[in-house]
Design a protein around this motif. Structure first.
Motif, PDB file in Angstrom:
ATOM      1  N   PHE A   4       0.826  -1.202   0.000  1.00  0.00           N
ATOM      2  CA  PHE A   4       0.000   0.000   0.000  1.00  0.00           C
ATOM      3  C   PHE A   4       0.864   1.257   0.000  1.00  0.00           C
ATOM      4  CE2 PHE A   4      -1.904   3.400   2.567  1.00  0.00           C
ATOM      5  CZ  PHE A   4      -2.964   3.732   1.739  1.00  0.00           C
ATOM      6  N   PHE A   5       1.876   1.304   0.870  1.00  0.00           N
ATOM      7  CA  PHE A   5       2.734   2.483   0.941  1.00  0.00           C
ATOM      8  C   PHE A   5       3.585   2.660  -0.310  1.00  0.00           C
ATOM      9  CE2 PHE A   5       2.075   1.903   5.589  1.00  0.00           C
ATOM     10  CZ  PHE A   5       1.409   3.105   5.798  1.00  0.00           C
ATOM     11  N   LEU A   6       4.040   1.578  -0.879  1.00  0.00           N
ATOM     12  CA  LEU A   6       4.797   1.653  -2.127  1.00  0.00           C
ATOM     13  C   LEU A   6       3.911   2.161  -3.256  1.00  0.00           C
ATOM     14  CD1 LEU A   6       7.438   1.157  -3.595  1.00  0.00           C
ATOM     15  CD2 LEU A   6       6.697  -1.195  -3.983  1.00  0.00           C
ATOM     16  N   THR A   7       2.704   1.681  -3.330  1.00  0.00           N
ATOM     17  CA  THR A   7       1.766   2.153  -4.344  1.00  0.00           C
ATOM     18  C   THR A   7       1.458   3.634  -4.153  1.00  0.00           C
ATOM     19  OG1 THR A   7       0.771  -0.039  -4.459  1.00  0.00           O
ATOM     20  CG2 THR A   7      -0.512   1.781  -5.356  1.00  0.00           C
ATOM     21  N   LEU A   8       1.223   4.035  -2.932  1.00  0.00           N
ATOM     22  CA  LEU A   8       0.959   5.443  -2.635  1.00  0.00           C
ATOM     23  C   LEU A   8       2.149   6.313  -3.024  1.00  0.00           C
ATOM     24  CD1 LEU A   8      -1.156   7.308  -1.349  1.00  0.00           C
ATOM     25  CD2 LEU A   8       0.025   6.986   0.823  1.00  0.00           C
ATOM     26  N   TYR A   9       3.350   5.865  -2.723  1.00  0.00           N
ATOM     27  CA  TYR A   9       4.571   6.597  -3.061  1.00  0.00           C
ATOM     28  C   TYR A   9       4.693   6.774  -4.573  1.00  0.00           C
ATOM     29  CZ  TYR A   9       9.583   7.499  -3.496  1.00  0.00           C
ATOM     30  OH  TYR A   9      10.790   8.046  -3.812  1.00  0.00           O
ATOM     31  N   VAL A  10       4.446   5.707  -5.327  1.00  0.00           N
ATOM     32  CA  VAL A  10       4.560   5.761  -6.783  1.00  0.00           C
ATOM     33  C   VAL A  10       3.496   6.680  -7.381  1.00  0.00           C
ATOM     34  CG1 VAL A  10       4.293   4.372  -8.887  1.00  0.00           C
ATOM     35  CG2 VAL A  10       5.701   3.537  -7.008  1.00  0.00           C
ATOM     36  N   LEU A  11       2.316   6.705  -6.805  1.00  0.00           N
ATOM     37  CA  LEU A  11       1.245   7.534  -7.344  1.00  0.00           C
ATOM     38  C   LEU A  11       1.366   9.003  -6.948  1.00  0.00           C
ATOM     39  CD1 LEU A  11      -1.806   5.158  -6.879  1.00  0.00           C
ATOM     40  CD2 LEU A  11      -0.565   5.677  -8.985  1.00  0.00           C
ATOM     41  N   ILE A  12       2.035   9.297  -5.853  1.00  0.00           N
ATOM     42  CA  ILE A  12       2.174  10.679  -5.401  1.00  0.00           C
ATOM     43  C   ILE A  12       3.246  11.430  -6.194  1.00  0.00           C
ATOM     44  CG2 ILE A  12       2.955  12.064  -3.429  1.00  0.00           C
ATOM     45  CD1 ILE A  12       0.070  11.173  -3.201  1.00  0.00           C
ATOM     46  N   TRP A  13       4.284  10.745  -6.645  1.00  0.00           N
ATOM     47  CA  TRP A  13       5.362  11.421  -7.361  1.00  0.00           C
ATOM     48  C   TRP A  13       4.888  12.225  -8.566  1.00  0.00           C
ATOM     49  CZ3 TRP A  13       9.698  13.447  -6.356  1.00  0.00           C
ATOM     50  CH2 TRP A  13      10.485  12.971  -5.331  1.00  0.00           C
ATOM     51  N   PRO A  14       4.019  11.709  -9.429  1.00  0.00           N
ATOM     52  CA  PRO A  14       3.555  12.529 -10.557  1.00  0.00           C
ATOM     53  C   PRO A  14       2.840  13.808 -10.107  1.00  0.00           C
ATOM     54  CG  PRO A  14       3.058  10.247 -10.964  1.00  0.00           C
ATOM     55  CD  PRO A  14       3.533  10.326  -9.558  1.00  0.00           C
ATOM     56  N   LEU A  15       2.132  13.755  -9.002  1.00  0.00           N
ATOM     57  CA  LEU A  15       1.467  14.961  -8.498  1.00  0.00           C
ATOM     58  C   LEU A  15       2.484  15.996  -8.027  1.00  0.00           C
ATOM     59  CD1 LEU A  15      -1.443  13.323  -6.466  1.00  0.00           C
ATOM     60  CD2 LEU A  15      -1.530  14.373  -8.736  1.00  0.00           C
ATOM     61  N   ILE A  16       3.525  15.552  -7.357  1.00  0.00           N
ATOM     62  CA  ILE A  16       4.567  16.466  -6.895  1.00  0.00           C
ATOM     63  C   ILE A  16       5.282  17.108  -8.087  1.00  0.00           C
ATOM     64  CG2 ILE A  16       6.785  16.583  -5.689  1.00  0.00           C
ATOM     65  CD1 ILE A  16       5.706  14.355  -3.842  1.00  0.00           C
ATOM     66  N   VAL A  17       5.602  16.300  -9.082  1.00  0.00           N
ATOM     67  CA  VAL A  17       6.277  16.810 -10.281  1.00  0.00           C
ATOM     68  C   VAL A  17       5.368  17.784 -11.031  1.00  0.00           C
ATOM     69  CG1 VAL A  17       7.198  16.140 -12.528  1.00  0.00           C
ATOM     70  CG2 VAL A  17       7.770  14.810 -10.501  1.00  0.00           C
ATOM     71  N   ALA A  18       4.105  17.468 -11.153  1.00  0.00           N
ATOM     72  CA  ALA A  18       3.164  18.341 -11.856  1.00  0.00           C
ATOM     73  C   ALA A  18       3.007  19.674 -11.134  1.00  0.00           C
ATOM     74  CB  ALA A  18       1.807  17.655 -11.999  1.00  0.00           C
ATOM     75  N   ALA A  19       2.944  19.649  -9.810  1.00  0.00           N
ATOM     76  CA  ALA A  19       2.821  20.894  -9.046  1.00  0.00           C
ATOM     77  C   ALA A  19       4.070  21.754  -9.193  1.00  0.00           C
ATOM     78  CB  ALA A  19       2.555  20.574  -7.575  1.00  0.00           C
ATOM     79  N   THR A  20       5.240  21.131  -9.183  1.00  0.00           N
ATOM     80  CA  THR A  20       6.483  21.870  -9.351  1.00  0.00           C
ATOM     81  C   THR A  20       6.569  22.475 -10.744  1.00  0.00           C
ATOM     82  OG1 THR A  20       7.568  20.363  -7.811  1.00  0.00           O
ATOM     83  CG2 THR A  20       8.991  21.687  -9.216  1.00  0.00           C
TER      84      THR A  20
END
Length: 43
Positions: A4-20
């Motif tokens: 679950f945490f690995l999946t969450l980590y992988v899915l959050i990265w695109p959001l962080i990159v998009a916001a930046t």
């Protein structure tokens, strides 16, 4: 639970990159617009 945490980590990265990327582009276009209004080059 680790999956679950690995999946969450992988899915959050695109959001962080998009916001930046959005913040960088927003600042660039703001500066570009101001430079055009003042009649000067961006560089």
């Amino acid at each position: 639970m680790a999956t679950f945490f690995l999946t969450l980590y992988v899915l959050i990265w695109p959001l962080i990159v998009a916001a930046t990327l959005f913040a960088i582009c927003k600042g660039f276009f703001k500066d570009w617009r101001e430079a055009r209004q003042e009649g000067r080059t961006l560089i």
